[in-house]
Design a protein around this motif. Sequence first.
Motif, PDB file in Angstrom:
ATOM      1  N   THR A  55     -18.868  29.625  -7.953  1.00 26.54           N
ATOM      2  CA  THR A  55     -17.545  30.098  -7.543  1.00 26.54           C
ATOM      3  C   THR A  55     -17.494  30.305  -6.035  1.00 26.54           C
ATOM      4  O   THR A  55     -16.524  29.922  -5.368  1.00 26.54           O
ATOM      5  CB  THR A  55     -17.208  31.410  -8.271  1.00 26.54           C
ATOM      6  N   SER A  56     -18.545  30.907  -5.475  1.00 25.22           N
ATOM      7  CA  SER A  56     -18.571  31.142  -4.029  1.00 25.22           C
ATOM      8  C   SER A  56     -18.647  29.827  -3.253  1.00 25.22           C
ATOM      9  O   SER A  56     -18.041  29.683  -2.192  1.00 25.22           O
ATOM     10  CB  SER A  56     -19.745  32.053  -3.660  1.00 25.22           C
ATOM     11  N   LEU A  57     -19.371  28.832  -3.772  1.00 25.97           N
ATOM     12  CA  LEU A  57     -19.449  27.533  -3.109  1.00 25.97           C
ATOM     13  C   LEU A  57     -18.088  26.834  -3.115  1.00 25.97           C
ATOM     14  O   LEU A  57     -17.738  26.127  -2.164  1.00 25.97           O
ATOM     15  CB  LEU A  57     -20.502  26.648  -3.787  1.00 25.97           C
ATOM     16  N   GLY A 109     -15.790  25.412  -0.018  1.00 26.88           N
ATOM     17  CA  GLY A 109     -15.582  23.973  -0.004  1.00 26.88           C
ATOM     18  C   GLY A 109     -16.880  23.201  -0.019  1.00 26.88           C
ATOM     19  O   GLY A 109     -16.979  22.111   0.560  1.00 26.88           O
ATOM     20  N   LEU A 110     -17.906  23.732  -0.704  1.00 28.12           N
ATOM     21  CA  LEU A 110     -19.239  23.135  -0.684  1.00 28.12           C
ATOM     22  C   LEU A 110     -19.709  22.648  -2.054  1.00 28.12           C
ATOM     23  O   LEU A 110     -20.906  22.455  -2.265  1.00 28.12           O
ATOM     24  CB  LEU A 110     -20.250  24.147  -0.130  1.00 28.12           C
ATOM     25  N   ILE A 111     -18.783  22.455  -2.998  1.00 33.85           N
ATOM     26  CA  ILE A 111     -19.167  21.879  -4.284  1.00 33.85           C
ATOM     27  C   ILE A 111     -19.603  20.434  -4.044  1.00 33.85           C
ATOM     28  O   ILE A 111     -18.842  19.636  -3.478  1.00 33.85           O
ATOM     29  CB  ILE A 111     -17.986  21.909  -5.281  1.00 33.85           C
ATOM     30  N   PRO A 112     -20.830  20.065  -4.437  1.00 35.70           N
ATOM     31  CA  PRO A 112     -21.288  18.688  -4.200  1.00 35.70           C
ATOM     32  C   PRO A 112     -20.461  17.688  -5.010  1.00 35.70           C
ATOM     33  O   PRO A 112     -20.406  17.758  -6.228  1.00 35.70           O
ATOM     34  CB  PRO A 112     -22.756  18.723  -4.663  1.00 35.70           C
ATOM     35  N   ALA A 122     -17.424  32.764   6.240  1.00 34.76           N
ATOM     36  CA  ALA A 122     -18.833  32.453   6.493  1.00 34.76           C
ATOM     37  C   ALA A 122     -19.667  32.876   5.290  1.00 34.76           C
ATOM     38  O   ALA A 122     -19.243  33.717   4.489  1.00 34.76           O
ATOM     39  CB  ALA A 122     -19.327  33.157   7.749  1.00 34.76           C
ATOM     40  N   MET A 123     -20.855  32.298   5.180  1.00 34.81           N
ATOM     41  CA  MET A 123     -21.696  32.563   4.010  1.00 34.81           C
ATOM     42  C   MET A 123     -23.137  32.814   4.416  1.00 34.81           C
ATOM     43  O   MET A 123     -23.677  32.131   5.303  1.00 34.81           O
ATOM     44  CB  MET A 123     -21.629  31.376   3.046  1.00 34.81           C
ATOM     45  N   ILE A 124     -23.742  33.796   3.790  1.00 37.48           N
ATOM     46  CA  ILE A 124     -25.173  34.060   3.925  1.00 37.48           C
ATOM     47  C   ILE A 124     -25.840  33.538   2.664  1.00 37.48           C
ATOM     48  O   ILE A 124     -25.537  34.001   1.559  1.00 37.48           O
ATOM     49  CB  ILE A 124     -25.462  35.567   4.065  1.00 37.48           C
ATOM     50  N   THR A 160     -14.295  41.570   5.605  1.00 39.17           N
ATOM     51  CA  THR A 160     -14.174  41.589   4.150  1.00 39.17           C
ATOM     52  C   THR A 160     -15.422  40.945   3.563  1.00 39.17           C
ATOM     53  O   THR A 160     -15.878  39.906   4.040  1.00 39.17           O
ATOM     54  CB  THR A 160     -12.916  40.816   3.718  1.00 39.17           C
ATOM     55  N   ILE A 161     -15.983  41.542   2.502  1.00 36.56           N
ATOM     56  CA  ILE A 161     -17.249  41.055   1.944  1.00 36.56           C
ATOM     57  C   ILE A 161     -17.092  40.678   0.476  1.00 36.56           C
ATOM     58  O   ILE A 161     -16.514  41.422  -0.317  1.00 36.56           O
ATOM     59  CB  ILE A 161     -18.354  42.125   2.089  1.00 36.56           C
ATOM     60  N   LEU A 162     -17.613  39.497   0.134  1.00 39.35           N
ATOM     61  CA  LEU A 162     -17.775  39.080  -1.256  1.00 39.35           C
ATOM     62  C   LEU A 162     -19.271  38.940  -1.491  1.00 39.35           C
ATOM     63  O   LEU A 162     -19.915  38.055  -0.927  1.00 39.35           O
ATOM     64  CB  LEU A 162     -17.058  37.760  -1.524  1.00 39.35           C
ATOM     65  N   LEU A 163     -19.835  39.835  -2.294  1.00 36.80           N
ATOM     66  CA  LEU A 163     -21.278  39.895  -2.516  1.00 36.80           C
ATOM     67  C   LEU A 163     -21.614  39.339  -3.892  1.00 36.80           C
ATOM     68  O   LEU A 163     -21.113  39.824  -4.906  1.00 36.80           O
ATOM     69  CB  LEU A 163     -21.760  41.340  -2.395  1.00 36.80           C
ATOM     70  N   ILE A 164     -22.477  38.325  -3.925  1.00 33.56           N
ATOM     71  CA  ILE A 164     -22.925  37.704  -5.170  1.00 33.56           C
ATOM     72  C   ILE A 164     -24.304  38.245  -5.503  1.00 33.56           C
ATOM     73  O   ILE A 164     -25.203  38.225  -4.658  1.00 33.56           O
ATOM     74  CB  ILE A 164     -23.008  36.166  -5.034  1.00 33.56           C
TER      75      ILE A 164
END
Length: 342
Positions: free
Chosen positions: A67-69, A73-76, A111-113, A225-229
Amino acid sequence: MTVAPSLSRQQPVASVHPGPLLKVEDLSIEFGPKGTAVRVVEGVTFTIDAGAAVGIVGESGSGKSMTSLAVMGLIPSPPGRIATGRILFEGVDLLGLPRSRMPEIRGRDIAMIFQEPMSSLNPVMTIGDQIGEAIKLHQKMGREERRQRVIELLKLVGIPDPERRLGAYPHQFSGGMRQRVMIAMAVACNPKLLIADEPTTALDVTIQAQVLELMHKIRRTLNTTILLISHDLGVIADICERVIVMYAGKVVEDADVKTIFRSPKHPYTRGLLQSIPRLKDENTRLYQIPGMVPLPGTIKQGCPFFPRCPDRIDKCARETPPLLQITPQQKAACWVSAGATS
């Protein structure tokens, strides 16, 4: 010579969009040829307001990272694709944008960590060059101004002696320090939304606590804003005000953190909470949810948690529960919690 101002005084530009910062609507992701494709995420819907910290929790295979990918926009593709849904960022559907636009948004606005800093960092580039490259892509700065910004970022994330360490390579840093570098890269352009995918995985407990405190600092300092997986509800509780619980590619519960810990409504959420080790239970066997997460595409009807559920009723095998409003603060995809009896 112009020197970049301190990051503590740089606030992101306030959004003029009146709605949520991020709105995911009926998101479904599938892999494989059309006609025989397998859905790994199905019907996921949630919103995140600007300035909030929201967590997505679930076992491996629940669809949280996928979901985060999708948001990034990083779904292969191929073999993956977005089958249904919209991803609205400040009211703009990211899925409707040309592919050429997403690199502009990644890093600058979102951005993503990632969870594996050693595989995410380039082993033959210095730390300073890698962070500087992220800045160069999105901001017009001269070389010296960019260098000063990198030093400020390294200070922000707690790297000692940043003037000297920016010339070091990833292998010269510990796992915790590499994760700090990843965080510095992610916040280099003050993104409005920061997605952290298992940021404390493979770190020892002490370093985990330091990384979590750093996440708090980033949020306070940059108003991000943070979305933590995470698979760890304890980590989610430390950072977030709201929790989205996923299972087998679906959202099964959505509530604020206090409500989830005080009164979980989905049996899967209760199982996750029971699995948390407690000091007072040192002489009892650690609880584990029986069975395994089903493979994608194997659940054809009914609730995906039905085979493992201690509270199941006949209706659970026949009909897939939607995300129902159980209380004013809480939604759960559970017929039993909604009052069904057969």
